[in-house]
Enzyme design. Structure first.
Site, PDB file in Angstrom:
ATOM      1  N   LYS A 141      50.443  17.191  33.485  1.00  0.00           N
ATOM      2  CA  LYS A 141      49.606  16.033  32.955  1.00  0.00           C
ATOM      3  C   LYS A 141      48.501  16.806  32.002  1.00  0.00           C
ATOM      4  O   LYS A 141      47.759  17.528  32.151  1.00  0.00           O
ATOM      5  CB  LYS A 141      48.837  15.394  33.889  1.00  0.00           C
ATOM      6  CG  LYS A 141      48.097  14.047  33.388  1.00  0.00           C
ATOM      7  CD  LYS A 141      47.670  13.324  34.602  1.00  0.00           C
ATOM      8  CE  LYS A 141      47.240  11.887  34.055  1.00  0.00           C
ATOM      9  NZ  LYS A 141      46.384  11.086  34.911  1.00  0.00           N
ATOM     10  N   LYS A 164      46.057  11.367  44.498  1.00  0.00           N
ATOM     11  CA  LYS A 164      44.974  11.965  43.752  1.00  0.00           C
ATOM     12  C   LYS A 164      45.100  13.427  43.442  1.00  0.00           C
ATOM     13  O   LYS A 164      45.733  14.418  44.462  1.00  0.00           O
ATOM     14  CB  LYS A 164      43.535  11.901  44.567  1.00  0.00           C
ATOM     15  CG  LYS A 164      42.327  12.568  44.003  1.00  0.00           C
ATOM     16  CD  LYS A 164      41.887  11.772  42.770  1.00  0.00           C
ATOM     17  CE  LYS A 164      40.895  12.736  41.913  1.00  0.00           C
ATOM     18  NZ  LYS A 164      40.442  12.046  40.693  1.00  0.00           N
ATOM     19  N   CYS A 202      41.679  17.638  33.881  1.00  0.00           N
ATOM     20  CA  CYS A 202      40.431  16.814  34.324  1.00  0.00           C
ATOM     21  C   CYS A 202      39.462  17.183  33.161  1.00  0.00           C
ATOM     22  O   CYS A 202      38.882  18.101  32.959  1.00  0.00           O
ATOM     23  CB  CYS A 202      40.062  17.024  35.712  1.00  0.00           C
ATOM     24  SG  CYS A 202      38.472  16.425  36.421  1.00  0.00           S
ATOM     25  N   GLY A 254      48.095   5.354  30.031  1.00  0.00           N
ATOM     26  CA  GLY A 254      47.072   5.106  28.846  1.00  0.00           C
ATOM     27  C   GLY A 254      47.278   3.749  28.320  1.00  0.00           C
ATOM     28  O   GLY A 254      48.035   3.601  27.356  1.00  0.00           O
ATOM     29  N   GLY A 255      46.249   2.790  28.590  1.00  0.00           N
ATOM     30  CA  GLY A 255      46.279   1.453  27.958  1.00  0.00           C
ATOM     31  C   GLY A 255      47.448   0.509  28.173  1.00  0.00           C
ATOM     32  O   GLY A 255      47.738  -0.528  27.681  1.00  0.00           O
ATOM     33  N   GLY A 258      42.124   2.905  29.829  1.00  0.00           N
ATOM     34  CA  GLY A 258      42.338   1.141  29.548  1.00  0.00           C
ATOM     35  C   GLY A 258      42.555   1.083  28.387  1.00  0.00           C
ATOM     36  O   GLY A 258      43.078   1.943  27.322  1.00  0.00           O
ATOM     37  N   ASN A 293      34.987   6.987  33.404  1.00  0.00           N
ATOM     38  CA  ASN A 293      34.983   7.651  34.866  1.00  0.00           C
ATOM     39  C   ASN A 293      34.601   9.113  34.732  1.00  0.00           C
ATOM     40  O   ASN A 293      34.762   9.779  33.681  1.00  0.00           O
ATOM     41  CB  ASN A 293      35.960   7.410  35.607  1.00  0.00           C
ATOM     42  CG  ASN A 293      37.040   8.664  35.444  1.00  0.00           C
ATOM     43  OD1 ASN A 293      37.048   9.696  36.072  1.00  0.00           O
ATOM     44  ND2 ASN A 293      37.957   8.664  34.484  1.00  0.00           N
ATOM     45  N   ASN A 345      45.992  12.146  30.011  1.00  0.00           N
ATOM     46  CA  ASN A 345      44.878  11.984  30.788  1.00  0.00           C
ATOM     47  C   ASN A 345      43.927  11.050  30.334  1.00  0.00           C
ATOM     48  O   ASN A 345      44.111  10.674  28.910  1.00  0.00           O
ATOM     49  CB  ASN A 345      44.432  13.304  31.248  1.00  0.00           C
ATOM     50  CG  ASN A 345      43.611  13.326  32.779  1.00  0.00           C
ATOM     51  OD1 ASN A 345      42.921  12.457  33.034  1.00  0.00           O
ATOM     52  ND2 ASN A 345      43.859  14.213  33.439  1.00  0.00           N
ATOM     53  N   MET A 371      34.495  10.903  38.087  1.00  0.00           N
ATOM     54  CA  MET A 371      34.635  10.846  39.388  1.00  0.00           C
ATOM     55  C   MET A 371      34.420  12.442  39.793  1.00  0.00           C
ATOM     56  O   MET A 371      33.749  12.468  41.231  1.00  0.00           O
ATOM     57  CB  MET A 371      36.045  10.662  39.723  1.00  0.00           C
ATOM     58  CG  MET A 371      36.645   9.302  39.270  1.00  0.00           C
ATOM     59  SD  MET A 371      35.667   7.760  39.756  1.00  0.00           S
ATOM     60  CE  MET A 371      35.960   7.743  41.496  1.00  0.00           C
ATOM     61  N   GLY A 421      46.096   3.173  35.575  1.00  0.00           N
ATOM     62  CA  GLY A 421      45.167   3.756  36.077  1.00  0.00           C
ATOM     63  C   GLY A 421      44.168   2.557  36.241  1.00  0.00           C
ATOM     64  O   GLY A 421      43.716   1.778  37.110  1.00  0.00           O
TER      65      GLY A 421
HETATM   66  O1  RRO Z   1      38.287  13.207  39.333  1.00  0.00           O
HETATM   67  C1  RRO Z   1      38.091  12.743  38.108  1.00  0.00           C
HETATM   68  O2  RRO Z   1      37.019  12.796  37.637  1.00  0.00           O
HETATM   69  C2  RRO Z   1      39.251  12.783  37.108  1.00  0.00           C
HETATM   70  C3  RRO Z   1      40.360  13.510  37.103  1.00  0.00           C
HETATM   71 BR1  RRO Z   1      40.801  14.842  38.378  1.00  0.00          BR
HETATM   72  C4  RRO Z   1      41.272  13.410  35.697  1.00  0.00           C
HETATM   73  O3  RRO Z   1      42.241  14.120  35.866  1.00  0.00           O
HETATM   74  N1  RRO Z   1      41.004  12.443  35.274  1.00  0.00           N
HETATM   75  C5  RRO Z   1      40.049  11.553  35.101  1.00  0.00           C
HETATM   76  O4  RRO Z   1      39.702  10.981  34.149  1.00  0.00           O
HETATM   77  N2  RRO Z   1      39.103  11.853  36.028  1.00  0.00           N
END
Ligand code: RRO
Length: 308
Positions: free
Chosen positions: A161, A44, A127, A246-247, A218, A68, A190, A70, A268
């Site tokens: 990335k 991560k 990100c 990706g995908g 996806g 997402n 990403n 996250m 992913g």
């Molecule tokens: O942790 C995230 O929300 C996240 C990161 Br660091 C990223 O590089 N790409 C993503 O889709 N989520």
């Protein structure tokens, strides 16, 4: 079928590996990747301090893909540095994903992580989910400053990335930046940042952070990923190793990434959906695809996408 690949002089036992973020936050998750058919263990993205991340729900899978937000939940760079020796015991490359909440964080983390000797470092410039922090990869000057600083510190192969770009002018701009920085590989792409998925029954968003905005992944993002792999492969005339992300849902998706120029592919959304068993399925499917077409190795078709 020989699915081994080489990226920047590092040997990978399989071309498939997890995308940073997917099942790779905790020690248990990283160990499970070690014991799986994944061709590498990607951590991560790490920050200086450990982070809980954004409030839940923050991931939502649906038939076309995932969204997402996250918010960089991770153990903090010191914990990942301490884990690297154990992860290397699995006999496959360990890729440390380095992030940061500000510019200064990147060299601080890189110094310590480089010392722990992962096989490669992937610098996350993309990100999309930290409230108030734009994706660095959309700012060419900041990207260049950060990557040039890291290049002086990092002694293992170092890649970046990137977020998806949607115009050839931006592929050229960033391609020229990265050529000046001396990166060893690219991971593309990403998630497609700041999409919005709506639940029409409940009349709500589907994830809590940022008013429902989040990174898309996806099946739905495959054409965007392929376009970025192809554009950067061409920019560097096939000389820059690219990890396509990706995908990739099945083996044919992986084959398409390779045709566009990818040396390896990251997984992913379907890794999150299916768990680490997904790697064996993908190996079988890509093998069947290559055999049907008469290819002996991945090398034989890399970048060979034809025009009409
Ligand atoms: O942790 C995230 O929300 C996240 C990161 Br660091 C990223 O590089 N790409 C993503 O889709 N989520």
């Amino acid at each position: 079928m020989d699915l081994t690949v080489d990226i920047a002089g590092v040997k990978f036992p399989s071309c498939f590996m997890n995308a940073s973020g997917a099942l790779c936050v905790t020690e248990d998750e990283l160990m499970a990747l070690g014991g799986s058919h994944s061709g590498a263990i990607v951590t991560k993205s790490m920050t200086i301090e450990a982070r809980q991340g954004n409030p839940m729900p923050r991931y939502h899978g649906f038939p076309g893909g995932s969204i997402n937000s996250m918010g960089l939940p991770n153990l903090g760079y010191k914990a990942y540095a301490a884990l690297i020796p154990a992860l290397k015991q699995f006999g496959k490359p360990v890729i440390a994903s380095v992030a940061g909440l500000c510019e200064e964080d990147f060299p601080t983390i890189a110094q310590v992580i480089n010392h722990a000797k992962p096989d490669l470092i992937e610098v996350n410039l993309s990100c999309p989910n930290i409230p108030g922090k734009p994706q660095i990869g959309y700012d060419a000057d900041t990207s260049e400053r950060i990557v040039k600083r890291l290049r002086k510190i990092v002694t293992v192969p170092m890649g970046v990335k990137l977020p998806p770009y949607f115009d050839p002018a931006h592929h050229k701009l960033m391609g020229d930046v990265l050529a000046r920085c001396g990166v060893d590989f690219l991971t593309l792409i990403n998630s497609v940042g700041n999409g919005l998925v709506v639940n029409p029954d409940a009349e709500t968003v589907v994830i809590k952070p940022k008013g429902g905005f989040g990174g898309l992944g996806g099946a739905m993002i495959k054409p965007v990923a392929l376009a970025n792999v192809r554009a950067f492969w061409k920019h560097f005339h096939g000389t820059m190793p690219i990890v396509g992300t990706g995908g990739v849902v099945d083996g044919v998706d992986a084959f398409e990434h390779v045709l566009c120029g990818a040396s390896a592919v990251q997984i992913g959304t379907v890794l999150v959906e299916e768990g680490v068993q997904v790697f064996e399925r993908l190996e079988h499917e890509l093998t069947a695809c290559l055999e049907k077409k008469g290819y002996k190795t991945i090398e034989d078709c890399r970048g060979k996408l034809k025009g009409l």
